[in-house]
Design an enzyme around this catalytic site. Sequence first.
Site, PDB file in Angstrom:
ATOM      1  N   GLU A  17      52.509-111.667  -9.403  1.00 28.84           N
ATOM      2  CA  GLU A  17      52.288-110.929 -10.648  1.00 28.84           C
ATOM      3  C   GLU A  17      53.277-110.354 -11.148  1.00 28.84           C
ATOM      4  O   GLU A  17      53.099-109.408 -12.348  1.00 28.84           O
ATOM      5  CB  GLU A  17      51.296-111.024 -11.264  1.00 28.84           C
ATOM      6  N   SER A 153      47.649-115.812 -13.843  1.00 32.72           N
ATOM      7  CA  SER A 153      48.834-116.524 -14.083  1.00 32.72           C
ATOM      8  C   SER A 153      49.336-118.162 -14.287  1.00 32.72           C
ATOM      9  O   SER A 153      50.277-118.488 -13.019  1.00 32.72           O
ATOM     10  CB  SER A 153      49.901-115.614 -13.804  1.00 32.72           C
ATOM     11  N   TYR A 223      55.333-117.285 -19.839  1.00 35.22           N
ATOM     12  CA  TYR A 223      55.770-116.372 -19.723  1.00 35.22           C
ATOM     13  C   TYR A 223      57.554-116.543 -19.894  1.00 35.22           C
ATOM     14  O   TYR A 223      58.490-115.285 -20.170  1.00 35.22           O
ATOM     15  CB  TYR A 223      55.952-115.193 -18.449  1.00 35.22           C
ATOM     16  N   ARG A 262      40.820-111.066 -22.178  1.00 37.76           N
ATOM     17  CA  ARG A 262      40.782-111.811 -22.338  1.00 37.76           C
ATOM     18  C   ARG A 262      40.018-113.149 -22.316  1.00 37.76           C
ATOM     19  O   ARG A 262      39.909-113.146 -20.176  1.00 37.76           O
ATOM     20  CB  ARG A 262      42.151-112.212 -22.682  1.00 37.76           C
ATOM     21  N   ASP A 264      39.777-117.196 -21.575  1.00 40.46           N
ATOM     22  CA  ASP A 264      40.550-118.421 -21.724  1.00 40.46           C
ATOM     23  C   ASP A 264      39.137-119.844 -21.900  1.00 40.46           C
ATOM     24  O   ASP A 264      38.394-119.735 -21.323  1.00 40.46           O
ATOM     25  CB  ASP A 264      40.544-119.114 -20.402  1.00 40.46           C
ATOM     26  N   GLU A 277      37.723-118.829 -17.536  1.00 33.25           N
ATOM     27  CA  GLU A 277      37.818-117.883 -16.584  1.00 33.25           C
ATOM     28  C   GLU A 277      37.824-116.472 -17.407  1.00 33.25           C
ATOM     29  O   GLU A 277      38.425-116.892 -19.291  1.00 33.25           O
ATOM     30  CB  GLU A 277      39.181-118.286 -15.868  1.00 33.25           C
ATOM     31  N   ASN A 279      40.159-112.187 -17.871  1.00 34.22           N
ATOM     32  CA  ASN A 279      41.053-111.512 -17.580  1.00 34.22           C
ATOM     33  C   ASN A 279      40.828-110.566 -17.745  1.00 34.22           C
ATOM     34  O   ASN A 279      40.744-109.680 -18.971  1.00 34.22           O
ATOM     35  CB  ASN A 279      42.789-112.462 -17.840  1.00 34.22           C
ATOM     36  N   GLY A 283      47.528-109.949 -20.140  1.00 34.35           N
ATOM     37  CA  GLY A 283      49.209-109.309 -20.659  1.00 34.35           C
ATOM     38  C   GLY A 283      49.112-109.371 -21.460  1.00 34.35           C
ATOM     39  O   GLY A 283      48.865-109.421 -22.977  1.00 34.35           O
TER      40      GLY A 283
END
Length: 316
Positions: A17, A153, A223, A262, A264, A277, A279, A283
């Site tokens: 990443e 990612s 992305y 963050r 998900d 999950e 983070n 990002g």
Amino acid sequence: MADLNRVLVLAGGLSPEHEVSVRSGRRVAEALRRLDVEVQTCDVGPELLNLLTDDPPQVVFPVLHGTSGEDGAIREVLELAGVPYVGARPDACRATYAKPIAKTLVAEQGIAVPRGLALPKSLFHDLGAHAVLERIVAMLGLPLFVKPAQGGSAFGATAVTEASALPAALVSCFAYSDTALIEQQVTGVEVAVGVLDLGDGPVALPAVEIVPDGGVYDYAARYTAGRTEFFSPARLSDEVARAAADAAVTAHRALGLRDVSRTDLIIDETGRVYFLEVNVSPGMTDTSTLPLAVEAAGMDFAVVCRELAHRALLRG
């Protein structure tokens, strides 16, 4: 109150990443400079420790994704150097980065998680892959979702609709992690919920709904501009939106996180919220969900970055 004058943005790293991290770091640096904060950027390398000790910044803002950036290792180095930094401490990062552990800790708080199991690569060799795969499909059914137990990612992550596709999905997964997390695939609305703590406790940002053009939110969809349609805030009822926000804040607290995270989630057709999950270093690119959520909340991204750095400075 201490003034924030000089911040080191740490971006890049050695994980797959790397490029995303560089883009995230560039955006954070530009945002802070817009508010007249002196910003230096640095990658992970031999010069980092010298920089932290010989000319230490007031605060380090890590925007490292993947291994080292999210598994707590670099934050251990920042602790050793005695430099304040934005984000979760190393122990919380380790628990969060290990997806099976994070799932267990969040499920203990009453949040729904997909049924699944985590199996190391060696087990398929020791017990015979065919027999293990048959048992997995018999127990969990189809469709399944296979992903590395550590990482981000969507590298090595594959949706499996037929049993014959499971071996290839595991091969892809094991290219990024020695352990695979194999779960029942929950279908529904995919959302990301950012959480910020700017001093008054963790607060959920508006959920961002993710609609990738190919139906799978893989690396390219994440992305590449135009590959995914985002709805911010997500198209959810007030009740479901509150449930998603509560799940994200619950996960943030359960995993001992701080400053920013963050989560998900998947929301099935009944409105039930499933945790996927968390983070610890979201990002920050133009196509990342956290900045979109900040904007949806009516907040200035640059001001949020500055407040996160200032909070770290005050914490010392």
